[in-house]
Design a protein around this motif. Structure first.
Motif, PDB file in Angstrom:
ATOM      1  N   LYS A 181       0.809  -1.220   0.000  1.00  0.00           N
ATOM      2  CA  LYS A 181       0.000   0.000   0.000  1.00  0.00           C
ATOM      3  C   LYS A 181       0.846   1.275   0.000  1.00  0.00           C
ATOM      4  O   LYS A 181       0.317   2.361  -0.244  1.00  0.00           O
ATOM      5  CB  LYS A 181      -0.924   0.011   1.209  1.00  0.00           C
ATOM      6  N   THR A 182       2.146   1.140   0.234  1.00  0.00           N
ATOM      7  CA  THR A 182       2.956   2.356   0.267  1.00  0.00           C
ATOM      8  C   THR A 182       3.912   2.378  -0.917  1.00  0.00           C
ATOM      9  O   THR A 182       4.320   1.325  -1.467  1.00  0.00           O
ATOM     10  CB  THR A 182       3.782   2.437   1.561  1.00  0.00           C
ATOM     11  N   GLU A 183       4.280   3.580  -1.310  1.00  0.00           N
ATOM     12  CA  GLU A 183       5.213   3.768  -2.425  1.00  0.00           C
ATOM     13  C   GLU A 183       6.564   3.139  -2.098  1.00  0.00           C
ATOM     14  O   GLU A 183       7.203   2.524  -2.962  1.00  0.00           O
ATOM     15  CB  GLU A 183       5.378   5.259  -2.703  1.00  0.00           C
ATOM     16  N   GLN A 218       6.511  -0.612  -2.594  1.00  0.00           N
ATOM     17  CA  GLN A 218       6.479  -0.939  -4.028  1.00  0.00           C
ATOM     18  C   GLN A 218       7.864  -0.739  -4.658  1.00  0.00           C
ATOM     19  O   GLN A 218       8.314  -1.546  -5.475  1.00  0.00           O
ATOM     20  CB  GLN A 218       5.433  -0.076  -4.735  1.00  0.00           C
ATOM     21  N   GLN A 235       4.350   5.663  -9.854  1.00  0.00           N
ATOM     22  CA  GLN A 235       3.167   6.082  -9.130  1.00  0.00           C
ATOM     23  C   GLN A 235       2.248   6.941  -9.977  1.00  0.00           C
ATOM     24  O   GLN A 235       1.032   6.973  -9.746  1.00  0.00           O
ATOM     25  CB  GLN A 235       3.581   6.882  -7.870  1.00  0.00           C
ATOM     26  N   LYS A 295      -0.193  -2.977  -6.328  1.00  0.00           N
ATOM     27  CA  LYS A 295      -0.182  -1.555  -5.978  1.00  0.00           C
ATOM     28  C   LYS A 295      -1.464  -1.240  -5.178  1.00  0.00           C
ATOM     29  O   LYS A 295      -2.490  -0.856  -5.738  1.00  0.00           O
ATOM     30  CB  LYS A 295      -0.097  -0.693  -7.236  1.00  0.00           C
ATOM     31  N   GLY A 296      -1.390  -1.426  -3.871  1.00  0.00           N
ATOM     32  CA  GLY A 296      -2.567  -1.256  -3.028  1.00  0.00           C
ATOM     33  C   GLY A 296      -3.049   0.175  -2.917  1.00  0.00           C
ATOM     34  O   GLY A 296      -4.188   0.413  -2.490  1.00  0.00           O
ATOM     35  N   ASN A 297      -2.256   1.149  -3.312  1.00  0.00           N
ATOM     36  CA  ASN A 297      -2.651   2.553  -3.233  1.00  0.00           C
ATOM     37  C   ASN A 297      -3.184   3.101  -4.536  1.00  0.00           C
ATOM     38  O   ASN A 297      -3.356   4.312  -4.691  1.00  0.00           O
ATOM     39  CB  ASN A 297      -1.478   3.401  -2.754  1.00  0.00           C
ATOM     40  N   PRO A 300      -6.024   3.812  -7.110  1.00  0.00           N
ATOM     41  CA  PRO A 300      -7.492   3.851  -7.170  1.00  0.00           C
ATOM     42  C   PRO A 300      -8.012   2.963  -8.276  1.00  0.00           C
ATOM     43  O   PRO A 300      -7.371   2.786  -9.322  1.00  0.00           O
ATOM     44  CB  PRO A 300      -7.806   5.325  -7.433  1.00  0.00           C
TER      45      PRO A 300
END
Length: 695
Positions: A582-584, A587, A629, A660-662, A664
């Protein structure tokens, strides 16, 4: 190409050139009917009975006396037959002039002393003195003149003509006997005989220009030139039908006959060109006459032979002689080619018969090739199941199957091309069909071996040997036969399948050992990816020596398959949807691990011989998609990736984006739509993502 010279070798005792037309061993001709007739007629002849009778108005010394009748006789005609008595005749004005061609060839038989009597002419002819031809010719002319002038009774004219004809029968037999064996006689004697025949041809033409007296029998044209040609035909038959001088072992009766006839014809015609042509006048066309006679008898013999049901070898030999050896090695041989250039002898067999024999040959040869190839495959497969170890050649496992098959096919092709290039083309098409069928059978037999013989000790060695076989097949077909690429690709399809199945079998246990190692990536949630990959690489490295007996090109292909497997399994683990970051920073850390692992895989595979450069971007590009991102940047990267790997689908992309949990869902959907733009742009030349199932 099979040459006639190979047949000619090893024939000791072949007659010399002198013997080719001399026929020293041939039986002497029995006394002919004409000779018997001559004897019967001449036995009645004497100085008295060949003299003109008093009723014809002739005196013994040949002087002209006045007739009781008023009819005047031309001077010289009444004494024409007095030449048959010794010493009382004068040279007649109706005899040939000194400027005539025949007078120039006269011997002293006529030029010195009184004209010869019939007994003397008969004796001269029986002893072979051909110069007697000219006095005989003079008698014939004088007889015609006397008949035209009416200087003798019909009975007397007929009687005298019979004596002249008896002399001509003797002369004809002597002349034709000399010309039947022209190389036995001295050149001067041959020239004498030729001069007689030439003069007789002139006399035939002269007689055709004027009427013959009704009381005399028509003896012209005598056609001695035609008789000579008939004699040449008889000689050709005797020579060609004679027994072979030597019969080497291993040859069939037909082959021996062909070789004998071919050698005899070639040597005899060379003797004609070298020794007879300088002697014979142009009107005899001696080379043409002999060539046609020999050719005709050769052709007749072959036509008769072709009517029978021949064995396969004899059918082939017959076509080989008709199409190749006869025209090329005989008619176009160095000594004969120029001489026979203007003579259209034609083929030894009619076209219809040739086509039939060609069809029989093609059918026989294709059947033989098919049987031999099938037998070769059976013997090879028996060695597999009997667990016989393959040979080793230059450090590679080797099988003779490809060599045997190509040799069988090439021999069939070569035999056809020895006949004609056209027959060779027909054979090529037929043999390619049979070869394709054999390769499919080879593949099926190999697949059966792979399935049923796994426990044999030489199982893997025989698999490698058969994979190596594929190179021998492919190289031979590419180099020896001009096959269009589409046809060649279709022909090689069974070999590609055989090789692929062989690779799968060889790599099966290795890939089974790697499977639990790849599972660790997801089981440890990618906690120790470097250590896990090192163990995977070490496991592969230990097993690679098992494939060292593969030929270099196949070892590279196998290493490419290993390279593909490593990349594919790595992507499968990334696509399991068990890892959501979930975080850059998370990843980017995963992306760095992927790049490090990709470099390790790439370096190892390249050093091990993999040529799969097309796999180099598969993992780094995925790492880049995970690292980025910005939605637009991700879209660009996805679009680029889809051009590199056209089988990269939305499902595969979804699995990667799930990491990539972040991200949308709306942006994920927009990124997926990029693949719609590239859908159908191109088909993948090599599968990668089509081998990966995502759920």
């Amino acid at each position: 190409m099979l040459k006639m010279v190979t047949f000619f070798q090893g024939l000791p005792g072949q007659q010399s050139v002198l013997g080719t037309l001399d026929f020293p061993g041939s039986p002497q001709k029995s006394q002919s009917t004409s000779e018997l007739e001559s004897e019967a007629s001449m036995s009645e002849a004497s100085s008295e009975d060949l003299m003109p009778s008093q009723e014809a108005g002739l005196t013994p010394d040949g002087e002209e006396e006045e007739s009781a009748k008023k009819k005047k006789k031309p001077k010289g005609l009444v004494n024409v037959f007095s030449v048959f008595t010794k010493g009382k005749n004068k040279k007649k004005k109706d005899q040939p002039r000194s400027s005539d061609p025949e007078v120039q060839s006269k011997s002293r038989l006529e030029l010195d002393g009184p004209p010869p009597t019939v007994e003397e002419l008969k004796e001269a002819l029986e002893s072979g003195r051909l110069e007697a031809a000219w006095p005989v010719l003079a008698l014939e002319r004088d007889l015609e003149a006397l008949a035209a002038a009416g200087g003798a009774s019909d009975e007397e004219l007929v009687r005298q003509q019979s004596k002249v004809e008896a002399l001509y029968l003797l002369l004809r037999d002597q002349v034709l006997e000399v010309l039947r064996r022209p190389l036995e006689a001295a050149p001067e004697r041959v020239s004498q005989a030729l001069a007689v025949v030439s003069q007789q041809e002139l006399e035939d033409r002269r007689a055709a220009a004027g009427p013959v007296a009704a009381v005399l029998a028509a003896t012209r044209p005598r056609r001695w030139l035609q008789l000579w040609r008939g004699g040449v035909a008889e000689v050709a038959a005797e020579r060609l039908d004679g027994p072979p001088v030597a019969v080497p072992q291993g040859r069939s009766e037909v082959e021996n006959r062909f070789v004998h006839m071919g050698c005899t014809m070639k040597e005899d015609l060379e003797a004609v060109v070298e020794r007879l042509k300088p002697l014979f006048p142009a009107e005899f066309n001696v080379v043409h006459t002999y060539a046609e006679s020999y050719h005709q008898h050769f052709a007749t013999h072959l036509c008769t032979l072709a009517q029978f049901e021949l064995c396969e070898r004899d059918t082939y030999l017959l076509l080989l002689w008709v199409h190749n050896l006869y025209p090329n090695e005989i008619l176009n041989s160095p000594k004969l080619a120029k001489e026979l250039q203007g003579i259209r002898l034609g083929s030894l067999l009619p076209p219809k018969q040739i086509r039939l024999l060609e069809a029989v040959f093609l059918s026989n040869e294709v059947t033989n090739v098919k049987l031999l190839m099938t037998r070769a495959l059976e013997l090879e497969s028996q060695r597999w199941v009997q667990d016989v170890a393959p040979q080793s050649l230059d450090g590679h496992y080797h099988s003779e199957l490809a060599i045997d098959i190509i040799q069988i096919v090439s021999q069939g092709q070569g035999k056809a091309e020895n006949i004609t290039s056209e027959v060779g083309v027909q054979m090529k098409q037929l043999l390619l069909v049979e070869l394709a069928a054999l390769l499919r059978s080879y593949q099926r037999t190999f697949d059966d071996f792979l399935e049923k013989s796994k426990l044999l000790g030489n199982y893997r060695a025989n698999i490698i040997a058969n994979i190596n076989n594929c190179l021998s097949f492919r190289t031979s077909m590419e180099q020896k036969w001009q096959i269009p690429q589409d046809s060649l690709r279709h022909l090689l399809d069974p070999l590609r399948d055989l090789k692929a199945h062989g690779f799968d079998t060889l790599l099966q246990s290795l890939f089974a050992d790697l499977k639990p190692l790849f599972k660790r990536f997801t089981q440890t949630r990618w906690a120790t990816p470097v250590e896990t990959l090192e163990e995977i690489i070490s496991t592969v490295d230990v097993r690679l020596p098992e494939f060292s007996e593969l030929k270099d090109c196949f070892r590279e292909e196998l290493m490419e398959a290993v390279h593909l497997h490593l990349v594919k399994e790595y992507i499968i683990r990334l696509s399991k949807r068990r890892l959501v970051l979930k975080t850059e920073e998370q990843q980017q850390q995963l992306a760095r691990h992927i790049l490090t692992n990709a470099e390790v895989i790439q370096d190892f595979c390249i050093q091990s011989g993999s040529p799969a450069t097309w796999l180099h971007q598969a993992l780094p590009k995925l790492a880049e998609i995970i690292r980025l991102q910005d939605s637009s940047a991700i879209k660009i990267e996805v679009a680029t990736y889809a051009t590199l790997y056209p089988d990269f689908s939305k499902g595969h992309l979804n699995a990667i984006l799930a990491i990539k949990g972040n991200l949308p869902s709306s942006e994920a959907r927009s990124i997926r739509n990029i693949l719609d733009i590239n859908t159908g742009v191109q088909e993948p030349s090599r599968p990668l993502f089509s081998l990966i199932k995502v759920g």
